[in-house]
Design a protein around this motif. Structure first.
Motif, PDB file in Angstrom:
ATOM      1  N   HIS A 162       0.874  -1.174   0.000  1.00  0.00           N
ATOM      2  CA  HIS A 162       0.000   0.000   0.000  1.00  0.00           C
ATOM      3  C   HIS A 162       0.907   1.218   0.000  1.00  0.00           C
TER       4      HIS A 162
ATOM      5  N   HIS B   4       1.205   3.930   2.053  1.00  0.00           N
ATOM      6  CA  HIS B   4       1.600   4.672   3.256  1.00  0.00           C
ATOM      7  C   HIS B   4       3.114   4.919   3.220  1.00  0.00           C
TER       8      HIS B   4
ATOM      9  N   HIS C 248       5.847   2.394   3.786  1.00  0.00           N
ATOM     10  CA  HIS C 248       5.870   1.190   2.950  1.00  0.00           C
ATOM     11  C   HIS C 248       6.265   1.483   1.509  1.00  0.00           C
TER      12      HIS C 248
ATOM     13  N   HIS D  14      -7.257  -1.875   6.084  1.00  0.00           N
ATOM     14  CA  HIS D  14      -6.335  -0.826   6.542  1.00  0.00           C
ATOM     15  C   HIS D  14      -6.368   0.368   5.589  1.00  0.00           C
TER      16      HIS D  14
ATOM     17  N   ASP E  81       0.392  -4.356   6.541  1.00  0.00           N
ATOM     18  CA  ASP E  81      -0.477  -3.726   7.544  1.00  0.00           C
ATOM     19  C   ASP E  81      -1.902  -4.280   7.553  1.00  0.00           C
TER      20      ASP E  81
HETATM   21 ZN   LIG Z   1      -0.048   1.337   6.584  1.00  0.00          ZN
END
Ligand SMILES: [Zn+2]
Length: 175
Positions: free
Chosen positions: A8, A10, A13, A87, A108
Motif C-alpha cells: 500500500h 503509506h 511502505h 487498513h 499492515d
Molecule cells: Zn499502513
C-alpha cells in the motif's frame, strides 16, 4: 531487482521505491484510486500518505512501470498478491511458497500478531469490517497461523533467525 510489491502507499511502505528505477512496481488499482482521491483531504485517511510518494508513483504509472492488479494475482510461480483492503482501500498481502509451506506477508493487514490473533483492528483503518474479514482471508491463505507475518511486530525479529550475524536485529529469514 525486477519486481517490487507495494502493499500500500503509506509513507513507511513506499518511501524508497525510487531506489529501484528499473523494477516493475506491483500495486492494486484500488490503492492508487484511494491515494489520489477525495478521502486524502481528511487527516484520518490521508495522514499516513506522503504526497510526494504518491506523485512519484503517478509518474511511474505514466512511465509504464507500475503493474496494476485488480484483486488477487500470481506475479511469479509461488508468489501472489491478494487484495485485503481494510487498513486502506487497496491494501494487498503477499503469499509466498517457501520450504516450510505457504507464508503470508500481511504487511499492515495485521500490524501486530495481536491484531489478527485477537481480531482487534488497528486504529489506522479505512474499513473495520474489511479489516476483520481480512484476518480470515490471511488465515485461509497461510498454511498455519505461524505462517502469517505481521507488518510491524518486533516479535518477528525474535521468532525468526537472521541470515547472518551482521544482519542480527535487522533482517530475518521467514522460510
Ligand atoms: Zn499502513
Amino acid at each position: 531487482m525486477r519486481d517490487v510489491v507495494i502493499t500500500h502507499l503509506h509513507y513507511d511502505h513506499v518511501g524508497n521505491f525510487d531506489l529501484f528505477p528499473a523494477a516493475a512496481l506491483h500495486l492494486q488499482d484500488l490503492e492508487m484510486r484511494y491515494a489520489t482521491g477525495r478521502h486524502m483531504s481528511e487527516a484520518r485517511y490521508g495522514g499516513a500518505y506522503e504526497v510526494e510518494d504518491v506523485v512519484g508513483m503517478v509518474r511511474r504509472a505514466y512511465a509504464g512501470r507500475v503493474r496494476f492488479h485488480d484483486g488477487d494475482a500470481q506475479i511469479h510461480p509461488g508468489v501472489a498478491v491478494h487484495l485485503i483492503g481494510g487498513h486502506t482501500l487497496g491494501m494487498q498481502a503477499v503469499r509466498v511458497r517457501t520450504r516450510r509451506g505457504w507464508v503470508v506477508l500481511a504487511s499492515d493487514a495485521s500490524h501486530f500478531y495481536a491484531n489478527i490473533e485477537q481480531e482487534r483492528p488497528f486504529p489506522i483503518v479505512w474499513s473495520v469490517p474489511d479489516m476483520v474479514q481480512g484476518y480470515r482471508r490471511l488465515r485461509e491463505l497461510a498454511d498455519s497461523p505461524a505462517h502469517i507475518i505481521p507488518g510491524h511486530d518486533p516479535l518477528v525479529l525474535e521468532r525468526y533467525p537472521a541470515p547472518s550475524p551482521s544482519l542480527e536485529g535487522i533482517v530475518v529469514r521467514l522460510d
